[in-house]
Design a protein around this motif. Structure first.
Motif, PDB file in Angstrom:
ATOM      1  N   ILE A 159      52.071  38.406  51.924  1.00 51.37           N
ATOM      2  CA  ILE A 159      52.131  37.205  51.098  1.00 51.37           C
ATOM      3  C   ILE A 159      52.800  37.531  49.768  1.00 51.37           C
ATOM      4  O   ILE A 159      52.449  38.515  49.104  1.00 51.37           O
ATOM      5  N   ALA A 160      53.764  36.710  49.376  1.00 50.05           N
ATOM      6  CA  ALA A 160      54.454  36.873  48.094  1.00 50.05           C
ATOM      7  C   ALA A 160      54.743  35.492  47.517  1.00 50.05           C
ATOM      8  O   ALA A 160      54.447  34.468  48.145  1.00 50.05           O
ATOM      9  N   ASN A 161      55.334  35.468  46.333  1.00 51.38           N
ATOM     10  CA  ASN A 161      55.717  34.218  45.682  1.00 51.38           C
ATOM     11  C   ASN A 161      57.181  34.252  45.276  1.00 51.38           C
ATOM     12  O   ASN A 161      57.764  35.334  45.099  1.00 51.38           O
ATOM     13  N   ALA A 162      57.744  33.064  45.093  1.00 53.49           N
ATOM     14  CA  ALA A 162      59.135  32.969  44.654  1.00 53.49           C
ATOM     15  C   ALA A 162      59.310  33.510  43.246  1.00 53.49           C
ATOM     16  O   ALA A 162      60.325  34.133  42.932  1.00 53.49           O
ATOM     17  N   VAL A 163      58.334  33.276  42.357  1.00 55.15           N
ATOM     18  CA  VAL A 163      58.333  33.889  41.028  1.00 55.15           C
ATOM     19  C   VAL A 163      57.063  34.716  40.890  1.00 55.15           C
ATOM     20  O   VAL A 163      56.021  34.381  41.456  1.00 55.15           O
ATOM     21  N   LYS A 164      57.153  35.795  40.145  1.00 59.38           N
ATOM     22  CA  LYS A 164      56.069  36.768  40.068  1.00 59.38           C
ATOM     23  C   LYS A 164      55.180  36.603  38.840  1.00 59.38           C
ATOM     24  O   LYS A 164      54.166  37.292  38.726  1.00 59.38           O
ATOM     25  N   CYS A 165      55.553  35.706  37.946  1.00 55.08           N
ATOM     26  CA  CYS A 165      54.750  35.457  36.753  1.00 55.08           C
ATOM     27  C   CYS A 165      54.323  33.991  36.734  1.00 55.08           C
ATOM     28  O   CYS A 165      55.072  33.112  37.190  1.00 55.08           O
ATOM     29  N   ARG A 166      53.154  33.733  36.159  1.00 56.70           N
ATOM     30  CA  ARG A 166      52.621  32.379  36.157  1.00 56.70           C
ATOM     31  C   ARG A 166      53.419  31.459  35.230  1.00 56.70           C
ATOM     32  O   ARG A 166      53.548  31.735  34.037  1.00 56.70           O
ATOM     33  N   PRO A 167      53.925  30.345  35.748  1.00 55.80           N
ATOM     34  CA  PRO A 167      54.539  29.348  34.865  1.00 55.80           C
ATOM     35  C   PRO A 167      53.459  28.687  34.003  1.00 55.80           C
ATOM     36  O   PRO A 167      52.335  28.475  34.459  1.00 55.80           O
ATOM     37  N   PRO A 168      53.755  28.363  32.748  1.00 57.77           N
ATOM     38  CA  PRO A 168      52.747  27.746  31.873  1.00 57.77           C
ATOM     39  C   PRO A 168      52.169  26.476  32.482  1.00 57.77           C
ATOM     40  O   PRO A 168      52.901  25.647  33.039  1.00 57.77           O
ATOM     41  N   GLU A 173      44.071  32.189  38.301  1.00 61.81           N
ATOM     42  CA  GLU A 173      43.286  33.290  38.869  1.00 61.81           C
ATOM     43  C   GLU A 173      44.179  34.431  39.319  1.00 61.81           C
ATOM     44  O   GLU A 173      43.838  35.614  39.170  1.00 61.81           O
ATOM     45  N   GLU A 174      45.332  34.094  39.880  1.00 62.36           N
ATOM     46  CA  GLU A 174      46.267  35.124  40.311  1.00 62.36           C
ATOM     47  C   GLU A 174      46.787  35.918  39.122  1.00 62.36           C
ATOM     48  O   GLU A 174      46.965  37.141  39.197  1.00 62.36           O
ATOM     49  N   ASP A 175      47.025  35.217  38.015  1.00 61.22           N
ATOM     50  CA  ASP A 175      47.500  35.863  36.794  1.00 61.22           C
ATOM     51  C   ASP A 175      46.469  36.856  36.264  1.00 61.22           C
ATOM     52  O   ASP A 175      46.813  37.904  35.711  1.00 61.22           O
ATOM     53  N   GLN A 176      45.196  36.551  36.439  1.00 59.33           N
ATOM     54  CA  GLN A 176      44.138  37.435  35.981  1.00 59.33           C
ATOM     55  C   GLN A 176      43.938  38.629  36.910  1.00 59.33           C
ATOM     56  O   GLN A 176      43.711  39.748  36.460  1.00 59.33           O
ATOM     57  N   ARG A 177      44.049  38.395  38.212  1.00 56.93           N
ATOM     58  CA  ARG A 177      43.711  39.436  39.191  1.00 56.93           C
ATOM     59  C   ARG A 177      44.916  40.203  39.723  1.00 56.93           C
ATOM     60  O   ARG A 177      44.766  41.266  40.322  1.00 56.93           O
ATOM     61  N   GLY A 178      46.118  39.649  39.555  1.00 55.51           N
ATOM     62  CA  GLY A 178      47.309  40.365  40.007  1.00 55.51           C
ATOM     63  C   GLY A 178      47.554  40.306  41.495  1.00 55.51           C
ATOM     64  O   GLY A 178      48.281  41.146  42.036  1.00 55.51           O
ATOM     65  N   CYS A 236      57.704  35.913  31.432  1.00 53.13           N
ATOM     66  CA  CYS A 236      57.012  37.157  31.092  1.00 53.13           C
ATOM     67  C   CYS A 236      56.254  37.049  29.773  1.00 53.13           C
ATOM     68  O   CYS A 236      55.308  37.802  29.533  1.00 53.13           O
ATOM     69  N   GLU A 237      56.639  36.116  28.934  1.00 56.81           N
ATOM     70  CA  GLU A 237      56.097  36.064  27.577  1.00 56.81           C
ATOM     71  C   GLU A 237      54.638  35.638  27.526  1.00 56.81           C
ATOM     72  O   GLU A 237      53.919  36.003  26.592  1.00 56.81           O
ATOM     73  N   ARG A 238      54.182  34.869  28.526  1.00 53.55           N
ATOM     74  CA  ARG A 238      52.811  34.349  28.477  1.00 53.55           C
ATOM     75  C   ARG A 238      51.953  34.836  29.629  1.00 53.55           C
ATOM     76  O   ARG A 238      50.813  34.404  29.777  1.00 53.55           O
ATOM     77  N   ARG A 239      52.460  35.730  30.429  1.00 55.31           N
ATOM     78  CA  ARG A 239      51.691  36.219  31.571  1.00 55.31           C
ATOM     79  C   ARG A 239      50.651  37.242  31.121  1.00 55.31           C
ATOM     80  O   ARG A 239      50.817  37.921  30.102  1.00 55.31           O
ATOM     81  N   ARG A 240      49.574  37.349  31.891  1.00 56.32           N
ATOM     82  CA  ARG A 240      48.650  38.470  31.723  1.00 56.32           C
ATOM     83  C   ARG A 240      49.208  39.683  32.454  1.00 56.32           C
ATOM     84  O   ARG A 240      49.153  40.800  31.977  1.00 56.32           O
ATOM     85  N   GLN A 241      49.709  39.424  33.651  1.00 57.64           N
ATOM     86  CA  GLN A 241      50.331  40.467  34.444  1.00 57.64           C
ATOM     87  C   GLN A 241      51.208  39.820  35.506  1.00 57.64           C
ATOM     88  O   GLN A 241      51.017  38.654  35.860  1.00 57.64           O
ATOM     89  N   GLU A 290      57.326  47.516  42.610  1.00 55.86           N
ATOM     90  CA  GLU A 290      56.190  46.891  41.935  1.00 55.86           C
ATOM     91  C   GLU A 290      56.141  47.287  40.465  1.00 55.86           C
ATOM     92  O   GLU A 290      55.748  46.473  39.615  1.00 55.86           O
ATOM     93  N   GLU A 291      56.535  48.498  40.133  1.00 57.66           N
ATOM     94  CA  GLU A 291      56.609  48.896  38.731  1.00 57.66           C
ATOM     95  C   GLU A 291      57.668  48.076  38.001  1.00 57.66           C
ATOM     96  O   GLU A 291      57.464  47.656  36.852  1.00 57.66           O
ATOM     97  N   ASP A 292      58.794  47.843  38.671  1.00 59.34           N
ATOM     98  CA  ASP A 292      59.871  47.077  38.058  1.00 59.34           C
ATOM     99  C   ASP A 292      59.451  45.629  37.837  1.00 59.34           C
ATOM    100  O   ASP A 292      59.752  45.037  36.794  1.00 59.34           O
ATOM    101  N   ILE A 293      58.740  45.065  38.790  1.00 62.53           N
ATOM    102  CA  ILE A 293      58.235  43.697  38.650  1.00 62.53           C
ATOM    103  C   ILE A 293      57.276  43.619  37.466  1.00 62.53           C
ATOM    104  O   ILE A 293      57.320  42.691  36.653  1.00 62.53           O
ATOM    105  N   GLY A 294      56.399  44.614  37.350  1.00 57.89           N
ATOM    106  CA  GLY A 294      55.429  44.616  36.263  1.00 57.89           C
ATOM    107  C   GLY A 294      56.050  44.719  34.887  1.00 57.89           C
ATOM    108  O   GLY A 294      55.477  44.255  33.898  1.00 57.89           O
TER     109      GLY A 294
END
Length: 283
Positions: free
Chosen positions: A175-184, A142-147, A115-120, A103-107
Motif C-alpha cells: 500500500i502506498a499513496n500518490a503523495v507522501k506528505c499530508r496535504p493541509p 493519523e497517517e502523518d502521526q504514525r508514518g 513538506c513544510e507542515r508534515r510531521r513525517q 525511504e530515506e530520500d522520501i523522509g
C-alpha cells in the motif's frame, strides 16, 4: 442459548454492506422457501470464503457479450504535462534507489510545499514482492502521526474491503499513496504536488513489480494513468501503467462519506480479482 459472536470475515462483509447478499445466496442454493436458520461458525467461514472466491458480478455489471477486461476508451491519450515529473535529473536519481535509500530520500524530501507542515513523510507499507499494489491519495492526520498509510478510519474500512476478497494488509499486498506528505486539512493534492512525488511512486512500483495496481480515488488514478478521468466512467475497465494492469475504484474515505457506494467498490474489487486470475496468477 448463547449468542454467537460475529466472525471477523463476517464483520468485514457487514462493514461493506454485503451481509444480506451472501446470506441470500446461501438461501437461494437451498431453495427460495428454505428457512433462514442461524449458521454455525464453520458455516459462516465457508460462506464467506465462497463469496471471496467467486465474487459474482451484480446485475449492473453483467452485459451480454461484454468481455471481462476492457481497454480504456474515450480518454485523452496524451499525458497531462502538469502531472509529469519536471526534474529529470532528480527522477533519474530516484529510479536507481533501493528500498532503504528510497525511504530515506522520501523522509528528507523538500521538493514541494507539503513538506513544510508534515510531521513525517509516509512512504508505504506491506509486502515488497506483492502481486497487489494499492495506491491512495495521500496521508491523513493519523497517517502523518504514525508514518504508515491507511491507519485511520479509512484504513480500517480498507482492511474490510480487502477481507471481502480474501486479501489482507501485508500479505501479498503493498500500500502506498500518490503523495507522501499530508496535504493541509486533508485537501486533495495539487497537480504539482503529485508530480513532485511521482518519481517516488514510480520507483516503488518498479521495486514491488506488482501484477495489478488498484487506484483508490481520482487523484491516485490520475497519477497512475496521467490523464483526466471520472471514477464513475473508469470503473470496470482495465487500464495500464507501464505494462502493469490498473483498476480504478473509490477511495475508502469517500465511501465513509457515501456508504451507499460500498457495494460498488466491492464490485470493483471482484473485477480486480477476476482480472488477476486472467493475468495468470491464482489469487
Amino acid at each position: 442459548m448463547a449468542v454467537r459472536t460475529s466472525s471477523w470475515p463476517e464483520a468485514a462483509l457487514r462493514e461493506m454492506r454485503l451481509g444480506p447478499l451472501w446470506r441470500l445466496r446461501a438461501r437461494a442454493a437451498a431453495g427460495a422457501d428454505a428457512p433462514l436458520a442461524a449458521a454455525g461458525p464453520e458455516e459462516v467461514s465457508a460462506e464467506v470464503s465462497e463469496v471471496a472466491a467467486i465474487c459474482p458480478p451484480t446485475a449492473s455489471q453483467v452485459v451480454p457479450g461484454r468481455p471481462l477486461v476492457q481497454k480504456s476508451e474515450g480518454f485523452a491519450r496524451s499525458p497531462s504535462p502538469s502531472l509529469q515529473a519536471r526534474d529529470d535529473g532528480r527522477a533519474n536519481r530516484i529510479a536507481t534507489l533501493g528500498w532503504e535509500a528510497l525511504e530515506e530520500d522520501i523522509g528528507a524530501c523538500r521538493a514541494c510545499p507539503l513538506c513544510e507542515r508534515r510531521r513525517q513523510a509516509v512512504p508505504g507499507v506491506g509486502d515488497r514482492s506483492a502481486r497487489w499494489m494499492l495506491v491512495g491519495e495521500g496521508p491523513g492526520a493519523e497517517e502523518d502521526q504514525r508514518g504508515e498509510p491507511f491507519v485511520g478510519q479509512a484504513g480500517r474500512l480498507l482492511d474490510s474491503m480487502l477481507a471481502t476478497i480474501g486479501l489482507a494488509r501485508g500479505e501479498d499486498v503493498y500500500i502506498a499513496n500518490a503523495v507522501k506528505c499530508r496535504p493541509p486539512h486533508n485537501r486533495t493534492p495539487e497537480r504539482s504536488e503529485i508530480a513532485s512525488c511521482l518519481p517516488y511512486l514510480e520507483r516503488q512500483i518498479a521495486l514491488v513489480q506488482p501484477r495489478l495496481l488498484v487506484a483508490l480515488g481520482r487523484p491516485a488514478a490520475q497519477a497512475l494513468l496521467q490523464r483526466e478521468l471520472a471514477i464513475t466512467s473508469a470503473r470496470g475497465k482495465r487500464f495500464e501503467h507501464n505494462g502493469v494492469a490498473v483498476v480504478v475504484t473509490y477511495h475508502p474515505a469517500y465511501l465513509l462519506r457515501n456508504p451507499q457506494d460500498k457495494a460498488k467498490a466491492w464490485e470493483d474489487l471482484c473485477f480486480a480479482r477476476r482480472l488477476m486470475a486472467e493475468l495468470g496468477d491464482r489469487v
